[in-house]
Design an enzyme around this catalytic site. Structure first.
Site, PDB file in Angstrom:
ATOM      1  N   SER A  53       0.832  -1.202   0.000  1.00 27.80           N
ATOM      2  CA  SER A  53       0.000   0.000   0.000  1.00 27.80           C
ATOM      3  C   SER A  53       0.865   1.250   0.000  1.00 27.80           C
ATOM      4  O   SER A  53       1.965   1.257   0.573  1.00 27.80           O
ATOM      5  CB  SER A  53      -0.858  -0.023   1.269  1.00 27.80           C
ATOM      6  OG  SER A  53      -1.442   1.234   1.505  1.00 27.80           O
TER       7      SER A  53
ATOM      8  N   TYR B 204      -1.864  -0.976  10.930  1.00 28.78           N
ATOM      9  CA  TYR B 204      -2.100  -1.520   9.591  1.00 28.78           C
ATOM     10  C   TYR B 204      -0.892  -1.258   8.691  1.00 28.78           C
ATOM     11  O   TYR B 204      -0.373  -2.164   8.032  1.00 28.78           O
ATOM     12  CB  TYR B 204      -3.363  -0.893   8.973  1.00 28.78           C
ATOM     13  CG  TYR B 204      -3.489  -1.184   7.500  1.00 28.78           C
ATOM     14  CD1 TYR B 204      -3.821  -2.458   7.049  1.00 28.78           C
ATOM     15  CD2 TYR B 204      -3.216  -0.203   6.538  1.00 28.78           C
ATOM     16  CE1 TYR B 204      -3.893  -2.740   5.686  1.00 28.78           C
ATOM     17  CE2 TYR B 204      -3.286  -0.475   5.180  1.00 28.78           C
ATOM     18  CZ  TYR B 204      -3.626  -1.740   4.761  1.00 28.78           C
ATOM     19  OH  TYR B 204      -3.694  -2.026   3.418  1.00 28.78           O
TER      20      TYR B 204
ATOM     21  N   LYS C  28       2.025  -3.837   6.707  1.00 29.72           N
ATOM     22  CA  LYS C  28       2.464  -3.841   5.293  1.00 29.72           C
ATOM     23  C   LYS C  28       3.983  -3.693   5.213  1.00 29.72           C
ATOM     24  O   LYS C  28       4.647  -4.387   4.444  1.00 29.72           O
ATOM     25  CB  LYS C  28       1.770  -2.715   4.519  1.00 29.72           C
ATOM     26  CG  LYS C  28       0.277  -2.912   4.335  1.00 29.72           C
ATOM     27  CD  LYS C  28      -0.037  -4.123   3.475  1.00 29.72           C
ATOM     28  CE  LYS C  28      -1.509  -4.398   3.345  1.00 29.72           C
ATOM     29  NZ  LYS C  28      -1.841  -5.725   2.839  1.00 29.72           N
TER      30      LYS C  28
HETATM   31  P1  NAD Z   1     -11.098  -6.861   1.214  1.00 28.35           P
HETATM   32  O1  NAD Z   1     -11.319  -6.797   2.675  1.00 28.35           O
HETATM   33  O2  NAD Z   1     -12.246  -6.667   0.310  1.00 28.35           O
HETATM   34  O3  NAD Z   1     -10.348  -8.210   0.822  1.00 28.35           O
HETATM   35  C1  NAD Z   1      -9.475  -8.871   1.697  1.00 28.35           C
HETATM   36  C2  NAD Z   1      -9.971 -10.296   1.817  1.00 28.35           C
HETATM   37  O4  NAD Z   1      -9.118 -11.022   2.701  1.00 28.35           O
HETATM   38  C3  NAD Z   1     -11.385 -10.393   2.387  1.00 28.35           C
HETATM   39  O5  NAD Z   1     -12.171 -11.171   1.509  1.00 28.35           O
HETATM   40  C4  NAD Z   1     -11.205 -11.094   3.731  1.00 28.35           C
HETATM   41  O6  NAD Z   1     -12.310 -11.910   4.070  1.00 28.35           O
HETATM   42  C5  NAD Z   1      -9.922 -11.880   3.494  1.00 28.35           C
HETATM   43  N1  NAD Z   1      -9.171 -12.210   4.699  1.00 28.35           N
HETATM   44  C6  NAD Z   1      -8.786 -11.385   5.704  1.00 28.35           C
HETATM   45  N2  NAD Z   1      -8.088 -12.070   6.635  1.00 28.35           N
HETATM   46  C7  NAD Z   1      -8.021 -13.359   6.202  1.00 28.35           C
HETATM   47  C8  NAD Z   1      -7.448 -14.545   6.722  1.00 28.35           C
HETATM   48  N3  NAD Z   1      -6.830 -14.550   7.900  1.00 28.35           N
HETATM   49  N4  NAD Z   1      -7.567 -15.678   6.020  1.00 28.35           N
HETATM   50  C9  NAD Z   1      -8.213 -15.700   4.844  1.00 28.35           C
HETATM   51  N5  NAD Z   1      -8.794 -14.618   4.303  1.00 28.35           N
HETATM   52  C10 NAD Z   1      -8.692 -13.456   4.965  1.00 28.35           C
HETATM   53  O7  NAD Z   1      -9.957  -5.771   0.876  1.00 28.35           O
HETATM   54  P2  NAD Z   1      -9.387  -5.291  -0.511  1.00 28.35           P
HETATM   55  O8  NAD Z   1      -9.683  -3.835  -0.620  1.00 28.35           O
HETATM   56  O9  NAD Z   1      -9.760  -6.204  -1.593  1.00 28.35           O
HETATM   57  O10 NAD Z   1      -7.831  -5.401  -0.182  1.00 28.35           O
HETATM   58  C11 NAD Z   1      -7.049  -6.517  -0.594  1.00 28.35           C
HETATM   59  C12 NAD Z   1      -5.625  -6.304  -0.120  1.00 28.35           C
HETATM   60  O11 NAD Z   1      -5.131  -5.074  -0.656  1.00 28.35           O
HETATM   61  C13 NAD Z   1      -5.473  -6.190   1.395  1.00 28.35           C
HETATM   62  O12 NAD Z   1      -4.292  -6.844   1.774  1.00 28.35           O
HETATM   63  C14 NAD Z   1      -5.346  -4.692   1.628  1.00 28.35           C
HETATM   64  O13 NAD Z   1      -4.607  -4.405   2.781  1.00 28.35           O
HETATM   65  C15 NAD Z   1      -4.600  -4.266   0.380  1.00 28.35           C
HETATM   66  N6  NAD Z   1      -4.827  -2.854   0.037  1.00 28.35           N
HETATM   67  C16 NAD Z   1      -6.100  -2.393  -0.093  1.00 28.35           C
HETATM   68  C17 NAD Z   1      -6.316  -1.047  -0.372  1.00 28.35           C
HETATM   69  C18 NAD Z   1      -7.708  -0.489  -0.462  1.00 28.35           C
HETATM   70  O14 NAD Z   1      -7.882   0.718  -0.266  1.00 28.35           O
HETATM   71  N7  NAD Z   1      -8.732  -1.281  -0.752  1.00 28.35           N
HETATM   72  C19 NAD Z   1      -5.219  -0.190  -0.565  1.00 28.35           C
HETATM   73  C20 NAD Z   1      -3.932  -0.717  -0.428  1.00 28.35           C
HETATM   74  C21 NAD Z   1      -3.741  -2.050  -0.131  1.00 28.35           C
HETATM   75  C1  WQD Z   2      -9.448   9.754   0.815  1.00 32.77           C
HETATM   76  C2  WQD Z   2      -9.639  11.235   1.072  1.00 32.77           C
HETATM   77  C3  WQD Z   2      -9.972  11.777   3.383  1.00 32.77           C
HETATM   78  C4  WQD Z   2     -13.829   9.740   3.818  1.00 32.77           C
HETATM   79  C5  WQD Z   2      -6.937   4.668   2.910  1.00 32.77           C
HETATM   80  C6  WQD Z   2      -5.863   4.026   3.733  1.00 32.77           C
HETATM   81  C7  WQD Z   2      -4.721   3.599   2.847  1.00 32.77           C
HETATM   82  C8  WQD Z   2      -5.225   2.728   1.702  1.00 32.77           C
HETATM   83  C9  WQD Z   2      -6.353   3.385   0.968  1.00 32.77           C
HETATM   84  C10 WQD Z   2      -5.100   0.433   2.393  1.00 32.77           C
HETATM   85  C11 WQD Z   2      -8.892  11.746   2.302  1.00 32.77           C
HETATM   86  C12 WQD Z   2     -11.209  12.114   2.580  1.00 32.77           C
HETATM   87  C13 WQD Z   2     -12.634  10.255   3.319  1.00 32.77           C
HETATM   88  C14 WQD Z   2     -14.860  10.648   4.170  1.00 32.77           C
HETATM   89  C15 WQD Z   2     -13.463  12.477   3.467  1.00 32.77           C
HETATM   90  N1  WQD Z   2      -5.749   1.489   2.185  1.00 32.77           N
HETATM   91  N2  WQD Z   2     -12.470  11.590   3.142  1.00 32.77           N
HETATM   92  N3  WQD Z   2     -14.636  11.978   3.976  1.00 32.77           N
HETATM   93  O1  WQD Z   2      -7.195   7.656   3.771  1.00 32.77           O
HETATM   94  O2  WQD Z   2      -6.285   8.114   1.436  1.00 32.77           O
HETATM   95  O3  WQD Z   2      -6.375   5.831   2.270  1.00 32.77           O
HETATM   96  O4  WQD Z   2      -7.379   3.782   1.898  1.00 32.77           O
HETATM   97  O5  WQD Z   2      -3.922   0.261   2.278  1.00 32.77           O
HETATM   98  O6  WQD Z   2      -3.822   2.918   3.651  1.00 32.77           O
HETATM   99  O7  WQD Z   2      -5.400   4.966   4.697  1.00 32.77           O
HETATM  100  O8  WQD Z   2      -8.469   6.909   1.693  1.00 32.77           O
HETATM  101  O9  WQD Z   2     -10.799   6.999   0.928  1.00 32.77           O
HETATM  102  O10 WQD Z   2     -10.319   7.053   3.413  1.00 32.77           O
HETATM  103  O11 WQD Z   2      -9.747   9.038   2.018  1.00 32.77           O
HETATM  104  O12 WQD Z   2     -13.316  13.703   3.334  1.00 32.77           O
HETATM  105  O13 WQD Z   2     -15.918  10.257   4.643  1.00 32.77           O
HETATM  106  O14 WQD Z   2     -11.025  11.464   1.339  1.00 32.77           O
HETATM  107  O15 WQD Z   2      -9.765  12.749   4.380  1.00 32.77           O
HETATM  108  O16 WQD Z   2      -8.449  13.050   2.007  1.00 32.77           O
HETATM  109  P1  WQD Z   2      -7.037   7.242   2.375  1.00 32.77           P
HETATM  110  P2  WQD Z   2      -9.917   7.429   2.040  1.00 32.77           P
END
Ligand code: NAD
Ligand code: WQD
Length: 337
Positions: free
Chosen positions: A124, A148, A152
């Protein structure tokens, strides 16, 4: 090839399953369904006409994973499984460290036992911590400001150390920026439990009337309109980045890191207005205090992925807004009837 997708019923995982199946790969999914529904894979089948094999299995369950690896000749793993809510990770850090880090260690142990040494890992942009150096390049120093984010960072380190210790491992760390949007069919999308933490699902739920008003967290940041700036990336583009990373793994030595973003920053107000225009809707919003822990600006330099993977984002902010809304409109309660 046969690809094991951990977390494959989740948001990014399900979209990646679609592209893997469409590209002719065999797909095996393990997920404990802690943040997703198995129904997402029925929808994946509706979209592709092909079936992924699903096991309800936790990545903490070594024996369960051994059974899956025994039943299939896995060539590579795409590792999405993990808990991802930043605020929740501050409240229950041990759960995050155990689930994300111990879970990854157990997965690696089983992969090693079965001689499966290729992985694409979901990292991330949060690993860049707080910095003024924009756009973010992969070689910048990393830090974390939440448990979190720590998970990562630690997993990136573990995977790097593993590749140093044994050069038969090939691992790609993909640092995602802000994934939004949904498959254009409207059949799969992000399905947050409870009130969404992230901006786009919050906007779509205000649009549908499920939530009354969006709070914009701060309008006094040093940005063009005072609201935070992020690099929003369409989830289908993101999923495609995994296929490109997978294609390159054989030729790769050790660990590689790639940013997956568009390279363009949009403010919160930009995204709200883009959503209104793309869907001909009005979003009720108010300005609220800043959210603790938010950075001001965050966007990628994605040129390394373009150069080395031949990947770049194709979809624009209108696609992101239209597709997010189509998913929400067609599925007001996510995968529940
Ligand atoms: P998500 O929660 O939709 O998907 C993650 C999946 O992992 C879920 O289906 C959950 O049930 C499963 N899971 C969690 N713990 C588990 C375990 N112990 N065993 C088996 N399954 C398990 O999230 P997503 O948005 O699809 O994210 C996928 C990956 O990408 C995650 O690792 C997340 O940290 C990373 N990521 C997401 C974002 C984002 O904003 N969505 C941004 C950066 C990184
Ligand atoms: C985006 C912008 C908020 C909600 C998060 C995690 C990051 C990654 C992606 C996993 C910001 C603003 C948000 C609301 C708002 N995930 N906002 N009102 O915080 O950039 O990233 O998700 O790895 O680690 O931190 O994403 O969508 O929460 O926010 O004004 O109700 O929207 O302040 O500027 P963020 P977000």
């Amino acid at each position: 090839m046969t690809v094991l997708v951990t977390g494959g019923t989740g948001y990014i995982g399900s979209h990646t399953c679609v592209l893997l199946l469409e590209a002719g790969h065999d797909v095996v999914v393990i997920d404990n369904l802690s943040n997703s529904s198995e129904k997402s894979l029925e929808r994946v089948e509706e979209i592709t006409g092909k079936k992924a094999t699903f096991y309800k299995c936790d990545i903490l369950d070594t024996e369960g994973m051994r059974k899956v690896f025994s039943a299939h000749k896995i060539d590579a793993v795409i590792h999405f499984a993990g808990l991802k809510a930043v605020g929740e990770s501050v409240a229950i850090p041990l759960k995050y460290y155990d689930n994300n880090i111990t879970g990854t260690l157990r997965l690696l142990e089983v992969m090693g036992e079965f001689g499966v040494k290729k992985m694409v890992f979901s990292s991330s942009a949060t690993v860049y911590g707080v910095t003024d150096k924009m756009p973010l390049t992969e070689d910048l120093p990393t830090s974390a400001n939440s448990p979190y984010g720590q998970t990562k960072l630690m997993i990136e380190q573990i995977l790097t150390d593993l590749c140093v210790s044994d050069d038969s491992w090939k691992i790609t760390l993909l640092r995602y920026f802000n994934p939004v949007g949904a498959h254009e069919s409207g059949k799969i999308g992000e399905n947050p439990r409870g009130i969404p933490n992230n901006l786009m699902p919050y906007i779509t739920q205000v649009a549908s009337g499920k939530l009354a008003q969006l709070s914009i967290f701060g309008d006094d940041y040093p940005t063009k309109d005072g609201t935070g700036v992020r690099d929003y990336i369409h989830v289908v583009d993101l999923a495609d980045g995994h296929l490109k990373a997978l294609d390159k793994l054989d030729a790769q030595k050790g660990v590689e890191i790639y940013n997956l973003g568009t390279g363009v920053g949009y403010s919160v107000l930009d995204l709200v207005h883009a959503f209104e225009e793309a869907n001909d809707l009005k979003i009720n919003y108010k300005i609220a205090p800043r959210r603790p822990g938010d950075v001001t600006v965050c966007y990628a330099d994605a040129t390394k992925a373009a150069r080395e993977l031949g990947w770049s984002a194709k979809k624009n902010v209108v696609d992101m807004c239209r597709d997010s809304w189509r998913w929400q409109k067609n599925n007001p309660n996510g995968y529940e009837a």
